[in-house]
Enzyme design. Structure first.
Site, PDB file in Angstrom:
ATOM      1  CE  LYS A  13      -1.933  -1.125   3.931  1.00  0.00           C
ATOM      2  NZ  LYS A  13      -1.263  -2.408   4.222  1.00  0.00           N
ATOM      3  NE  ARG A  88      -4.442  -1.302   9.646  1.00  0.00           N
ATOM      4  CZ  ARG A  88      -3.370  -0.770   9.078  1.00  0.00           C
ATOM      5  NH1 ARG A  88      -3.347   0.498   8.747  1.00  0.00           N
ATOM      6  NH2 ARG A  88      -2.324  -1.509   8.828  1.00  0.00           N
ATOM      7  NE  ARG A 123       8.033  -2.859   6.186  1.00  0.00           N
ATOM      8  CZ  ARG A 123       6.718  -2.697   6.276  1.00  0.00           C
ATOM      9  NH1 ARG A 123       6.097  -1.909   5.426  1.00  0.00           N
ATOM     10  NH2 ARG A 123       6.036  -3.306   7.204  1.00  0.00           N
ATOM     11  NE  ARG A 156       6.507  -0.755   9.964  1.00  0.00           N
ATOM     12  CZ  ARG A 156       5.400  -0.620   9.228  1.00  0.00           C
ATOM     13  NH1 ARG A 156       5.445   0.102   8.123  1.00  0.00           N
ATOM     14  NH2 ARG A 156       4.266  -1.174   9.586  1.00  0.00           N
ATOM     15  NE  ARG A 167       1.907  -5.118  10.937  1.00  0.00           N
ATOM     16  CZ  ARG A 167       2.957  -4.789  10.191  1.00  0.00           C
ATOM     17  NH1 ARG A 167       4.148  -5.318  10.447  1.00  0.00           N
ATOM     18  NH2 ARG A 167       2.828  -3.940   9.206  1.00  0.00           N
TER      19      ARG A 167
HETATM   20  P1  AP5 Z   1       4.884  -1.613   1.818  1.00  0.00           P
HETATM   21  O1  AP5 Z   1       4.566  -0.775   0.630  1.00  0.00           O
HETATM   22  O2  AP5 Z   1       5.647  -0.995   2.930  1.00  0.00           O
HETATM   23  O3  AP5 Z   1       3.560  -2.344   2.307  1.00  0.00           O
HETATM   24  P2  AP5 Z   1       2.361  -1.781   3.158  1.00  0.00           P
HETATM   25  O4  AP5 Z   1       1.157  -2.483   2.645  1.00  0.00           O
HETATM   26  O5  AP5 Z   1       2.354  -0.284   3.160  1.00  0.00           O
HETATM   27  O6  AP5 Z   1       2.805  -2.393   4.545  1.00  0.00           O
HETATM   28  P3  AP5 Z   1       2.733  -1.832   6.000  1.00  0.00           P
HETATM   29  O7  AP5 Z   1       3.436  -2.869   6.841  1.00  0.00           O
HETATM   30  O8  AP5 Z   1       3.252  -0.438   6.109  1.00  0.00           O
HETATM   31  O9  AP5 Z   1       1.214  -1.891   6.228  1.00  0.00           O
HETATM   32  P4  AP5 Z   1       0.451  -1.992   7.499  1.00  0.00           P
HETATM   33  O10 AP5 Z   1      -0.889  -1.717   6.968  1.00  0.00           O
HETATM   34  O11 AP5 Z   1       0.562  -3.216   8.305  1.00  0.00           O
HETATM   35  O12 AP5 Z   1       1.162  -0.929   8.424  1.00  0.00           O
HETATM   36  P5  AP5 Z   1       0.863   0.602   8.735  1.00  0.00           P
HETATM   37  O13 AP5 Z   1       2.123   1.328   8.714  1.00  0.00           O
HETATM   38  O14 AP5 Z   1      -0.286   1.099   7.928  1.00  0.00           O
HETATM   39  O15 AP5 Z   1       5.667  -2.911   1.300  1.00  0.00           O
HETATM   40  C1  AP5 Z   1       6.204  -3.865   2.208  1.00  0.00           C
HETATM   41  C2  AP5 Z   1       7.592  -4.304   1.731  1.00  0.00           C
HETATM   42  O16 AP5 Z   1       7.489  -5.021   0.508  1.00  0.00           O
HETATM   43  C3  AP5 Z   1       8.522  -3.130   1.443  1.00  0.00           C
HETATM   44  O17 AP5 Z   1       9.826  -3.481   1.833  1.00  0.00           O
HETATM   45  C4  AP5 Z   1       8.434  -2.948  -0.080  1.00  0.00           C
HETATM   46  O18 AP5 Z   1       9.624  -2.449  -0.600  1.00  0.00           O
HETATM   47  C5  AP5 Z   1       8.168  -4.362  -0.554  1.00  0.00           C
HETATM   48  N1  AP5 Z   1       7.276  -4.406  -1.707  1.00  0.00           N
HETATM   49  C6  AP5 Z   1       6.179  -3.646  -1.932  1.00  0.00           C
HETATM   50  N2  AP5 Z   1       5.588  -3.993  -3.091  1.00  0.00           N
HETATM   51  C7  AP5 Z   1       6.315  -5.022  -3.597  1.00  0.00           C
HETATM   52  C8  AP5 Z   1       6.220  -5.831  -4.759  1.00  0.00           C
HETATM   53  N3  AP5 Z   1       5.254  -5.681  -5.668  1.00  0.00           N
HETATM   54  N4  AP5 Z   1       7.134  -6.781  -4.936  1.00  0.00           N
HETATM   55  C9  AP5 Z   1       8.108  -6.968  -4.041  1.00  0.00           C
HETATM   56  N5  AP5 Z   1       8.271  -6.228  -2.935  1.00  0.00           N
HETATM   57  C10 AP5 Z   1       7.397  -5.280  -2.707  1.00  0.00           C
HETATM   58  O19 AP5 Z   1       0.304   0.473  10.243  1.00  0.00           O
HETATM   59  C11 AP5 Z   1       1.173   0.052  11.295  1.00  0.00           C
HETATM   60  C12 AP5 Z   1       0.369  -0.115  12.563  1.00  0.00           C
HETATM   61  O20 AP5 Z   1      -0.263   1.141  12.937  1.00  0.00           O
HETATM   62  C13 AP5 Z   1      -0.817  -1.095  12.458  1.00  0.00           C
HETATM   63  O21 AP5 Z   1      -0.418  -2.430  12.670  1.00  0.00           O
HETATM   64  C14 AP5 Z   1      -1.748  -0.563  13.566  1.00  0.00           C
HETATM   65  O22 AP5 Z   1      -1.312  -0.987  14.836  1.00  0.00           O
HETATM   66  C15 AP5 Z   1      -1.573   0.948  13.471  1.00  0.00           C
HETATM   67  N6  AP5 Z   1      -2.575   1.534  12.565  1.00  0.00           N
HETATM   68  C16 AP5 Z   1      -2.344   2.149  11.358  1.00  0.00           C
HETATM   69  N7  AP5 Z   1      -3.492   2.555  10.801  1.00  0.00           N
HETATM   70  C17 AP5 Z   1      -4.501   2.197  11.648  1.00  0.00           C
HETATM   71  C18 AP5 Z   1      -5.901   2.302  11.618  1.00  0.00           C
HETATM   72  N8  AP5 Z   1      -6.554   2.867  10.581  1.00  0.00           N
HETATM   73  N9  AP5 Z   1      -6.613   1.801  12.661  1.00  0.00           N
HETATM   74  C19 AP5 Z   1      -5.998   1.232  13.723  1.00  0.00           C
HETATM   75  N10 AP5 Z   1      -4.656   1.090  13.809  1.00  0.00           N
HETATM   76  C20 AP5 Z   1      -3.909   1.557  12.785  1.00  0.00           C
END
Ligand code: AP5
Length: 210
Positions: A13, A88, A123, A156, A167
């Site tokens: 994402k 979410r 990552r 991270r 997760r």
């Molecule tokens: P990346 O693009 O970083 O993936 P992502 O989907 O953004 O992953 P996140 O781990 O950031 O998502 P998340 O939703 O768990 O965490 P968030 O920060 O929102 O890609 C991942 C890796 O793969 C990277 O190294 C990238 O280079 C690689 N990659 C990408 N695309 C690729 C491809 N096509 N091929 C190969 N490699 C690829 O949230 C963190 C925490 O915050 C949550 O767990 C929760 O506790 C809290 N939180 C955030 N938002 C909310 C909410 N709305 N409600 C409640 N809690 C929340």
């Protein structure tokens, strides 16, 4: 445009949001990034949120809805935005509806759980400027420091394998039902999360019609 990126943790994402955001000239609002910034700064909200994020749990709805309400009121959101990681939960989606926001599209990036584990283990992130890399797919030029600001890259805390499993469980149980929520509104676009980042970008732009 007002776009939501849905998907499992590590589905890509953030990676796709950054590319599409630049292409469309609209900001990306990542609740995960805002929460990590608050944790780094040691604010009261950050201290409370870290209890949830390090365990792979969701931060309570009222906290995240408050963050989004405040952020969307800023002037740079007037021309549209991408929401990465929000909503979410169904109550979060309902809160967004309650703010009177009319969405153009909800892109769900579909990636198998087995692929996620491999992506998360590679990552690396920059704690200073927030840039994200992957040791195999987007390696930093010198293998360990940020290309943009030179800071040493880190893993991270919530990318530890046991936290990733939690997760994923939370995603399937609580966030995935949003696909039905937005499908019923006729704005859900399913995009296959390919092995190559540029292939996923192509499918995403096609799905958005831009
Ligand atoms: P990346 O693009 O970083 O993936 P992502 O989907 O953004 O992953 P996140 O781990 O950031 O998502 P998340 O939703 O768990 O965490 P968030 O920060 O929102 O890609 C991942 C890796 O793969 C990277 O190294 C990238 O280079 C690689 N990659 C990408 N695309 C690729 C491809 N096509 N091929 C190969 N490699 C690829 O949230 C963190 C925490 O915050 C949550 O767990 C929760 O506790 C809290 N939180 C955030 N938002 C909310 C909410 N709305 N409600 C409640 N809690 C929340």
């Amino acid at each position: 445009m007002k776009i939501i990126f849905l998907g499992a943790p590590g589905a890509g994402k953030g990676t796709q949001a950054e590319i599409v955001s630049e292409r469309l000239g609209i900001p990306t609002i990542s609740t995960g990034a805002i929460i990590r910034e608050a944790i780094k700064s040691g604010t009261e909200m950050g201290l409370e949120a870290s209890r949830y994020t390090t365990a792979g749990k969701l931060v309570p709805d009222e906290v995240v809805i408050g963050i989004i309400r405040e952020r969307l009121a800023k002037p740079d959101c007037e021309g549209g935005y991408i929401l990465d990681g929000f909503p979410r939960t169904v109550p979060q989606a309902e809160a967004l509806d309650g703010m009177g926001i009319s969405l153009d599209a909800v892109v769900s990036i579909e990636v198998a759980d087995e692929t996620i584990a491999r992506r998360m283990s590679g990552r690396r992130v920059c704690d200073k400027c927030g840039a994200s890399y992957h040791l195999e797919f987007i390696p930093p030029k010198d293998g360990k420091n940020c290309d943009k600001c030179g800071t040493e890259l880190t893993i991270r805390r919530d990318d530890a394998p046991e936290v990733v499993l939690e997760r994923l469980r939370v995603y399937h149980e609580t966030t995935e039902p949003l696909k039905d929520f937005y499908s019923d509104k006729g704005i859900l676009k399913l995009v296959y999360g390919c092995e190559k980042i540029e292939d996923t970008t192509k499918l995403t732009l096609e799905a958005l019609g831009v």
